[in-house]
Design an enzyme around this catalytic site. Sequence first.
Site, PDB file in Angstrom:
ATOM      1  N   VAL A  75       1.217  47.188 -18.731  1.00  0.00           N
ATOM      2  CA  VAL A  75       2.233  48.102 -19.271  1.00  0.00           C
ATOM      3  C   VAL A  75       2.125  49.513 -18.695  1.00  0.00           C
ATOM      4  O   VAL A  75       3.059  50.304 -18.806  1.00  0.00           O
ATOM      5  CB  VAL A  75       2.182  48.176 -20.822  1.00  0.00           C
ATOM      6  CG1 VAL A  75       2.446  46.824 -21.451  1.00  0.00           C
ATOM      7  CG2 VAL A  75       0.856  48.772 -21.315  1.00  0.00           C
ATOM      8  N   TYR A 167      -7.817  58.007 -27.817  1.00  0.00           N
ATOM      9  CA  TYR A 167      -6.948  57.084 -28.558  1.00  0.00           C
ATOM     10  C   TYR A 167      -6.022  57.854 -29.523  1.00  0.00           C
ATOM     11  O   TYR A 167      -4.808  57.619 -29.560  1.00  0.00           O
ATOM     12  CB  TYR A 167      -7.820  56.097 -29.319  1.00  0.00           C
ATOM     13  CG  TYR A 167      -7.084  55.029 -30.077  1.00  0.00           C
ATOM     14  CD1 TYR A 167      -6.514  53.943 -29.418  1.00  0.00           C
ATOM     15  CD2 TYR A 167      -6.973  55.083 -31.464  1.00  0.00           C
ATOM     16  CE1 TYR A 167      -5.844  52.954 -30.119  1.00  0.00           C
ATOM     17  CE2 TYR A 167      -6.320  54.103 -32.175  1.00  0.00           C
ATOM     18  CZ  TYR A 167      -5.752  53.038 -31.503  1.00  0.00           C
ATOM     19  OH  TYR A 167      -5.089  52.057 -32.200  1.00  0.00           O
ATOM     20  N   LYS A 171      -1.933  58.039 -29.364  1.00  0.00           N
ATOM     21  CA  LYS A 171      -1.096  57.561 -30.465  1.00  0.00           C
ATOM     22  C   LYS A 171      -0.297  58.704 -31.096  1.00  0.00           C
ATOM     23  O   LYS A 171       0.809  58.481 -31.613  1.00  0.00           O
ATOM     24  CB  LYS A 171      -1.963  56.860 -31.509  1.00  0.00           C
ATOM     25  CG  LYS A 171      -2.604  55.551 -31.000  1.00  0.00           C
ATOM     26  CD  LYS A 171      -1.572  54.519 -30.624  1.00  0.00           C
ATOM     27  CE  LYS A 171      -2.173  53.144 -30.381  1.00  0.00           C
ATOM     28  NZ  LYS A 171      -1.150  52.131 -30.066  1.00  0.00           N
ATOM     29  N   ILE A 200      -6.990  47.062 -39.347  1.00  0.00           N
ATOM     30  CA  ILE A 200      -6.466  45.696 -39.361  1.00  0.00           C
ATOM     31  C   ILE A 200      -7.481  44.772 -38.685  1.00  0.00           C
ATOM     32  O   ILE A 200      -8.039  45.121 -37.636  1.00  0.00           O
ATOM     33  CB  ILE A 200      -5.118  45.625 -38.589  1.00  0.00           C
ATOM     34  CG1 ILE A 200      -4.141  46.708 -39.079  1.00  0.00           C
ATOM     35  CG2 ILE A 200      -4.506  44.228 -38.700  1.00  0.00           C
ATOM     36  CD1 ILE A 200      -3.745  46.630 -40.527  1.00  0.00           C
TER      37      ILE A 200
HETATM   38  P1  NAP Z   1      -5.973  43.559 -29.620  1.00  0.00           P
HETATM   39  O1  NAP Z   1      -6.265  42.412 -30.497  1.00  0.00           O
HETATM   40  O2  NAP Z   1      -7.058  44.160 -28.806  1.00  0.00           O
HETATM   41  O3  NAP Z   1      -4.749  43.158 -28.654  1.00  0.00           O
HETATM   42  C1  NAP Z   1      -4.278  44.088 -27.703  1.00  0.00           C
HETATM   43  C2  NAP Z   1      -3.090  43.504 -26.993  1.00  0.00           C
HETATM   44  O4  NAP Z   1      -2.647  44.452 -25.997  1.00  0.00           O
HETATM   45  C3  NAP Z   1      -3.431  42.222 -26.260  1.00  0.00           C
HETATM   46  O5  NAP Z   1      -2.334  41.345 -26.365  1.00  0.00           O
HETATM   47  C4  NAP Z   1      -3.611  42.681 -24.807  1.00  0.00           C
HETATM   48  O6  NAP Z   1      -3.236  41.664 -23.912  1.00  0.00           O
HETATM   49  C5  NAP Z   1      -2.576  43.796 -24.739  1.00  0.00           C
HETATM   50  N1  NAP Z   1      -2.861  44.756 -23.673  1.00  0.00           N
HETATM   51  C6  NAP Z   1      -3.891  45.619 -23.598  1.00  0.00           C
HETATM   52  N2  NAP Z   1      -3.800  46.358 -22.481  1.00  0.00           N
HETATM   53  C7  NAP Z   1      -2.657  45.945 -21.842  1.00  0.00           C
HETATM   54  C8  NAP Z   1      -2.011  46.325 -20.641  1.00  0.00           C
HETATM   55  N3  NAP Z   1      -2.501  47.300 -19.853  1.00  0.00           N
HETATM   56  N4  NAP Z   1      -0.876  45.691 -20.285  1.00  0.00           N
HETATM   57  C9  NAP Z   1      -0.370  44.696 -21.061  1.00  0.00           C
HETATM   58  N5  NAP Z   1      -0.928  44.304 -22.213  1.00  0.00           N
HETATM   59  C10 NAP Z   1      -2.067  44.918 -22.602  1.00  0.00           C
HETATM   60  O7  NAP Z   1      -5.339  44.785 -30.453  1.00  0.00           O
HETATM   61  P2  NAP Z   1      -4.659  44.839 -31.896  1.00  0.00           P
HETATM   62  O8  NAP Z   1      -5.687  45.217 -32.865  1.00  0.00           O
HETATM   63  O9  NAP Z   1      -3.799  43.654 -32.118  1.00  0.00           O
HETATM   64  O10 NAP Z   1      -3.741  46.136 -31.691  1.00  0.00           O
HETATM   65  C11 NAP Z   1      -2.375  46.074 -31.381  1.00  0.00           C
HETATM   66  C12 NAP Z   1      -1.804  47.493 -31.456  1.00  0.00           C
HETATM   67  O11 NAP Z   1      -2.035  48.028 -32.757  1.00  0.00           O
HETATM   68  C13 NAP Z   1      -2.451  48.455 -30.473  1.00  0.00           C
HETATM   69  O12 NAP Z   1      -1.492  49.349 -29.967  1.00  0.00           O
HETATM   70  C14 NAP Z   1      -3.457  49.178 -31.329  1.00  0.00           C
HETATM   71  O13 NAP Z   1      -3.758  50.458 -30.823  1.00  0.00           O
HETATM   72  C15 NAP Z   1      -2.710  49.262 -32.640  1.00  0.00           C
HETATM   73  N6  NAP Z   1      -3.560  49.458 -33.802  1.00  0.00           N
HETATM   74  C16 NAP Z   1      -4.495  48.525 -34.172  1.00  0.00           C
HETATM   75  C17 NAP Z   1      -5.284  48.755 -35.285  1.00  0.00           C
HETATM   76  C18 NAP Z   1      -6.314  47.773 -35.765  1.00  0.00           C
HETATM   77  O14 NAP Z   1      -7.014  48.090 -36.745  1.00  0.00           O
HETATM   78  N7  NAP Z   1      -6.464  46.621 -35.169  1.00  0.00           N
HETATM   79  C19 NAP Z   1      -5.122  49.935 -36.019  1.00  0.00           C
HETATM   80  C20 NAP Z   1      -4.173  50.853 -35.619  1.00  0.00           C
HETATM   81  C21 NAP Z   1      -3.385  50.606 -34.517  1.00  0.00           C
HETATM   82  P3  NAP Z   1      -4.205  41.067 -22.757  1.00  0.00           P
HETATM   83  O15 NAP Z   1      -5.592  41.559 -22.996  1.00  0.00           O
HETATM   84  O16 NAP Z   1      -4.041  39.584 -22.920  1.00  0.00           O
HETATM   85  O17 NAP Z   1      -3.577  41.604 -21.509  1.00  0.00           O
END
Ligand code: NAP
Length: 259
Positions: A75, A167, A171, A200
Amino acid sequence: MADTATPKPGLQVDLSGQVALVTGASRGIGRAIAVQLARCGASVAGVARTKEGMDATLTAIREAGGTAEAFAANVAITADVNRVVEEVEARFGGKIQILVNNAGITKDGLFLRMEDDAWDDVINTNLKGTFLFARAVGAMMMRQRYGRIINITSVSALMGNPGQANYSASKAGVIGFTKTIARELASRGVTVNAVAPGFITTDMTDSLPDKIKAEVKERVPVRRLGSPEDIADLVTYLASPGASYLTGQIIAVDGGMTC
Ligand code: NAP
């Protein structure tokens, strides 16, 4: 008491005939969003860095009776993003109604010791990636006078979080970007909102020590960590035609942590 939300069928809205592009759909929050949008009838274009990474999401969607296809892109790379948007348009009839900018990474560390790469990688993925995809679909959404853009930010942007200067900055940038393009696109039927998840349970948070997880739970008024489905429900509502008067908003889904 259960640690995560009781599994639920998910919010049901009618998205049939619509195309939803979801970044970071290979796991975690992005997968839950992709599955939920597909259950509501949208054709889902799921983006991750590799197509193979999308296999489990495609299986989950197809088992639920939905339609989905995988697209590979980093991305943070303009050419990748523009190519994928062209591919999605070609595959799904030229129109994308819903864009969910969910892909994100962390590279944590105290800011005084933070290397340039840790700063650049996180800003480029989380903030520039959001800009690139919104720009790539924005003109088409304006022409079709309809669109729903949902950007995933974080409570780290609202509260700050030690060890996450890169981060939190990325954000917080997503929040300013969301509010600005919401104003630019509103008169053309395109809404733009951001969802700020709290803590999460996904791969992103899995590696944190149990002690930290227990401390986080203490700070959350509802006394549990969130599930990806908690986020997917709100995203589904924001993606629906009925959410037409809701734009430029940042909504925290955090069990009350930031209230
Ligand atoms: P995750 O389980 O680590 O998944 C991250 C996703 O982003 C994966 O599908 C990964 O795909 C993709 N990704 C990462 N870098 C990429 C790149 N350069 N190009 C394309 N795809 C990319 O994370 P998550 O916890 O589900 O988080 C999802 C979103 O929610 C993020 O934006 C995160 O900052 C936000 N968020 C999460 C939390 C939490 O507590 N988990 C809290 C606040 C915000 P591949 O590795 O397969 O490419």
